[in-house]
Every structure is written in C-alpha cells, then in structure tokens.
Design a protein around this motif. Structure first.
Motif, PDB file in Angstrom:
ATOM      1  N   TYR A  38       0.726  -1.535  -0.364  1.00 37.62           N
ATOM      2  CA  TYR A  38      -0.253  -0.103   0.031  1.00 37.62           C
ATOM      3  C   TYR A  38       0.778   1.404   0.519  1.00 37.62           C
ATOM      4  O   TYR A  38       1.798   1.378   0.951  1.00 37.62           O
ATOM      5  N   CYS A  96       0.656   5.665  -0.164  1.00 34.46           N
ATOM      6  CA  CYS A  96      -0.260   6.800   0.420  1.00 34.46           C
ATOM      7  C   CYS A  96      -0.251   7.211  -1.196  1.00 34.46           C
ATOM      8  O   CYS A  96       0.708   7.557  -1.990  1.00 34.46           O
ATOM      9  N   CYS A 138      -6.222   5.871   4.582  1.00 38.57           N
ATOM     10  CA  CYS A 138      -6.110   4.515   4.221  1.00 38.57           C
ATOM     11  C   CYS A 138      -5.641   3.556   4.962  1.00 38.57           C
ATOM     12  O   CYS A 138      -5.630   2.559   4.615  1.00 38.57           O
ATOM     13  N   HIS A 174       0.395  10.771   9.831  1.00 42.90           N
ATOM     14  CA  HIS A 174      -0.376   9.988   8.576  1.00 42.90           C
ATOM     15  C   HIS A 174      -0.125   8.501   9.388  1.00 42.90           C
ATOM     16  O   HIS A 174      -0.910   7.767   9.634  1.00 42.90           O
ATOM     17  N   HIS A 175       1.424   8.038   9.014  1.00 44.90           N
ATOM     18  CA  HIS A 175       1.517   6.654   9.036  1.00 44.90           C
ATOM     19  C   HIS A 175       1.127   6.222  10.568  1.00 44.90           C
ATOM     20  O   HIS A 175       0.715   5.106  10.934  1.00 44.90           O
ATOM     21  N   GLU A 233      -2.174   5.999  10.693  1.00 49.30           N
ATOM     22  CA  GLU A 233      -3.145   4.706  10.817  1.00 49.30           C
ATOM     23  C   GLU A 233      -2.438   2.908  11.608  1.00 49.30           C
ATOM     24  O   GLU A 233      -3.782   2.352  11.256  1.00 49.30           O
TER      25      GLU A 233
HETATM   26 ZN   LIG Z   1      -1.886   7.361   3.917  1.00 48.83          ZN
END
Ligand SMILES: [Zn+2]
Length: 485
Positions: A24, A26, A208, A233-234, A237
């Motif tokens: 995956y 982004c 995500c 962000h990560h 996630e």
């Molecule tokens: Zn992302």
C-alpha cells in the motif's frame, strides 16, 4: 533481499507473509498539478514493484486518491467550482503525468477514491467506537490516542514529543488535545456524506486504514510513502488499523523515501518553489527524469538541479547509443554475467538503484569497448535493455535508423526522440543535406556551414562521420522554416 524498515530502524531480510506481496502506498490529494516530489515517490515505488515482479514475486498494489480534503475544498472555493470537479481535473492530470513517466498500472492494482469508499470508512470508525478507541463529539469522531500504548512506535517519539500536529486541529469537544479526527462534521456549504454521527466527511488518516483493510486484508507486507508522512499520518494509520483488527503488526515493512529539495530548502507548496512534472517534461525526457531520481538512494534527500537533469539526459543518450549500436557479431561473445550479478546484488540491498544504475553504465562502457574490438555484443545489449526497461522502468526507445539513398553517399538518419517525422519534412531535410554535400564538394564552405547551423537551430543536428552524415532529429522543424532555408 534486504530492506530498510522505518519501524525497526534496521535493514531486515524480506520475507513476505503470503504468496503475494501486498503493498500500500499513500496516494495524492488532487488539488494541483503533481510536482517533482511526487515524481520521486511514485517512480521509486514503481521500481520497487517492478523489481519484486522481476524477482518472480506476485504483487498486489493499492494506492488511494484523497479526493475530498480541506485543500480541495479551499482551492475549489477560490475558483468557484465544485470540489468534485477540481479533484477530477487534477486526478486526470496526475494520471497523465504518471503515464508519461512510464509508471505502470498493473491489472491487479487498485486505485480507490476516498469518496467511493465511505461505507468501509464508516464501518471502521464504528468498530473503533465499539471497542472504545474512538468517540463521537460535536458531530465529529476522534481517536483516543492515549488508549493506544504503542502510539509513537513508528516515528520513535514519546507522546509528549508529539504534542504538535494534531493539537491545533479540532475544537474544544476533544477529550485530549492529542486526539485526531476520524470523521469531520461538515460546515455549511461543504460536501458531506450521511453517517451515524451526522453529515460530514472522512479524515485523511482513516481513509488509508479503511482502503488497505478492504483491498489488502488485516496485515500487509509493505507500506510506502514520503518521510514527511511518518508522523502523524502513518503513526495514525497504525493506531487505527491495529486497534480495529486487534492484530499486530498492521504493516511488516515500512518504507519511506527522502524528500526533494531545491537548493537548501524542501520543495513545497508553501515555499512556492515547486517544479511540476509537466514543467520538467517540457525540458527533459521521461528517462532522464527517472535516471535523475534513481541516481541517488531512495531514502536520501534529492536536490533538484538543472545540471543534474542535463547530465541524466546525456546518460540516457549514452545508454541508447550503446543499446542500439551495430553488433559486429564476431565469433567471441561478450559475457554479462558478472554485471548482471552486481546489478541484482545492488537491488537486493534495499533497492540501491544508484548502484544498480552505476552497474548499467559500466556495462554500457564495456559493451562499447567490446564492440569496438569486434566482439559480439548482441546478447549483452539485450541484457542492458531488459534491466533498464523491466527493472528501472526506462523507456529506452529504439532510435529509428533509416538508410536513405542519395546519389553519392548513404545517409544514416537517426531519431532519438520517439517522434514522428512527416515525409515532407524529411524530404526537405534530405534535400538540404544533399545540397550541403554538393557545396562541400565545390568548396562553398559558407553555404555548407549555413545549412548546418540553421538546421541545428531548427533541432536537426548533422554530424559528419566516416561513413557519411548522421542526421539526428531533436525536434521536428516546420515545412516553412525548411523551405526558407
Ligand atoms: Zn496514507
């Protein structure tokens, strides 16, 4: 194969969890034309995919499109158009850029759009509320960061260090300033979707998590993105996905690319020093842009420079010149095994494309020497082309060689750009080349030089060789310009 994992801060042996590698990366928020920073990230993850397939791994790849976001709403309002129209325009522009850069879309790839995945996003948010990891407040929903004991494990920061990015976002309704939004209540006039918590839209981070859960399952092999996405962000996630599924790790290998700089500064929208992919493609070939990017390690910062790109363009010509030169086809055959091995070794070591490219250029030099010495180089040329094209994603278009009969000499016409030359144009150029040869015979140097100089200005380069005149089209001149010459 070894790859550097941001999570452990070490190079680790690559052992995918199933028979296909699930990746995956982004994707973009389409509110403007993509820039060189995007080119860097997506070229790198394109090469990683290509290399895994080259090593016979099956790859399943997912990359999202954040087609609803504050930036899209703001820009659309400035232009007085609906946000969906703006997002569609720049998604299309992004797809064009990726195609131009030879970034492959495999049939098994999925490119989901946030606005088309609302049901899954709502399902994940509801699951997090049910487990006590999230709470609705004021029409929005927030994630309880302090409930997740692992929070900070990717960015290697403590909670107090992280009291930053998210703290300013969201109102007084948050239980804790650290908490981040999973769902945002819509303001009047903004696009919205119905949800159990009222009208609103998804936060960026949850998209995500929801999309990778939906298309790749609970636990994936590789998650990629720029280093600027590590926090928050990560980190978010991981918190969302692991809290929702109860399974760890959400991602086995976290890969992050370095960022593009212009001089000393990061290339960014806010500094106003962006070079778009379209601007770069006006000046440089897609192969040159790829070589420029791949010539430094993907985890290092890349400094954008015209000199660097010009050097890369010369490199492209060198590779093409070698790949498509005539094979003397003698009895002795050039052996590429040691180069091939070195190339694989470089790529196996955390995708060291700079070293891999270095090996290709060494191979090109060796092929030229062997060719000059009358050794058969055909097989070696195929190796060069296949590593360049299949793994590094270079187009390496074959120069078009057309041998044209003129009364006294054979001309070799060669085009290095994948361009189509109208017959009338090539006929006019040939006439001029013929006229120039005649002038030279008659020692009319002035007219002969004039023809060459003017043709060069029009993008047609003449080069006298032992066997005749090589004509290289760098661009296609107009019929009128040629007639006036
Ligand atoms: Zn992302």
């Amino acid at each position: 194969m070894k790859l550097y994992n941001t999570l452990s801060g070490k190079k680790e042996d690559f052992e995918p969890q199933g028979d296909e590698v699930r990746i995956y990366v982004c994707g973009v928020t389409p509110y403007d034309d993509a820039h060189i920073g995007h080119a860097m990230s997506y070229v790198i993850f394109d090469v990683i995919r290509r290399y895994l397939r080259f090593r016979d791994y099956k790859v399943k790849y997912v990359q999202n499109v954040t087609d609803i976001d504050d930036k899209i709403i703001d820009r659309a309002n400035q232009r007085d158009i609906p946000p969906a129209e703006l997002a569609e325009k720049y998604t299309k522009s992004y797809d064009e850029d990726m195609k131009a850069l030879n970034i492959t879309k495999a049939e098994t790839d999925v490119y989901p759009k946030a606005t088309e995945e609302i049901p899954k996003i709502i399902e994940v948010i509801q699951g997090l509320i049910d487990k006590g990891f999230a709470y609705p407040a004021g029409g929005s929903v927030y994630f309880r960061v302090r409930k997740d004991p692992d929070y900070g494990k990717l960015s290697h920061r403590s909670l107090d260090d992280m009291m930053s990015a998210e703290c300013a976002i969201g109102g007084d309704e948050k239980e804790d300033p650290m908490d981040f939004a999973l769902w945002k209540a819509s303001k009047p006039g903004e696009p919205f979707w119905e949800s159990p918590w009222g009208e609103g839209r998804p936060g960026w981070h949850i998209e995500c998590s929801a999309m990778s859960l939906k298309y790749l399952g609970d636990q994936i092999d590789i998650h990629g993105g720029g280093q600027d996405l590590i926090f928050p962000h990560h980190e978010n996630e991981i918190a969302q996905s692991e809290s929702f599924t109860g399974k760890k790790p959400f991602v086995k290998y976290w890969l992050h690319n370095g960022l593009v700089q212009l001089g000393e500064d990061k290339m960014s929208k806010s500094l106003g020093n962006l070079v778009t992919i379209k601007q770069a493609l006006e000046k440089y070939s897609p192969d040159a842009i790829r070589i420029f990017i791949l010539n430094s390690h993907y985890r290092s910062p890349l400094t954008y420079s015209e000199e660097g790109l010009e050097a890369a363009e010369k490199g492209v010509q060198r590779l093409r010149g070698t790949a498509f030169r005539d094979d003397p086809g003698g009895g002795k055959v050039f052996d590429t095994e040691s180069y091939y091995k070195q190339f694989i070794e470089a790529m196996d070591d955390d995708f060291n494309t700079a070293k891999g490219l270095g090996v290709l250029f060494e191979l090109a030099n060796a092929i030229n020497q062997a060719g000059d010495a009358g050794v058969s180089i055909g097989k070696a040329q195929s190796t060069l082309v296949s590593l360049g094209r299949e793994v590094l994603g270079l187009k390496l278009p074959e120069p078009k060689n057309v041998i044209i009969e003129v009364p006294t000499l054979k001309l070799k016409i060669r085009t290095y750009a994948p361009i189509v030359i109208p017959e009338i144009v090539s006929a006019l150029v040939n006439q001029l080349v013929e006229e120039r040869l005649k002038c030279r015979k008659e020692k009319n140097w002035q007219r002969a030089d004039e023809i060459r100089k003017k043709l060069t200005e029009l993008g047609v380069v003449l080069e006298d060789t032992q066997s005749g005149t090589d004509v290289t089209y760098k661009s296609v001149p107009s019929e009128e310009a040629l007639k006036n010459l």
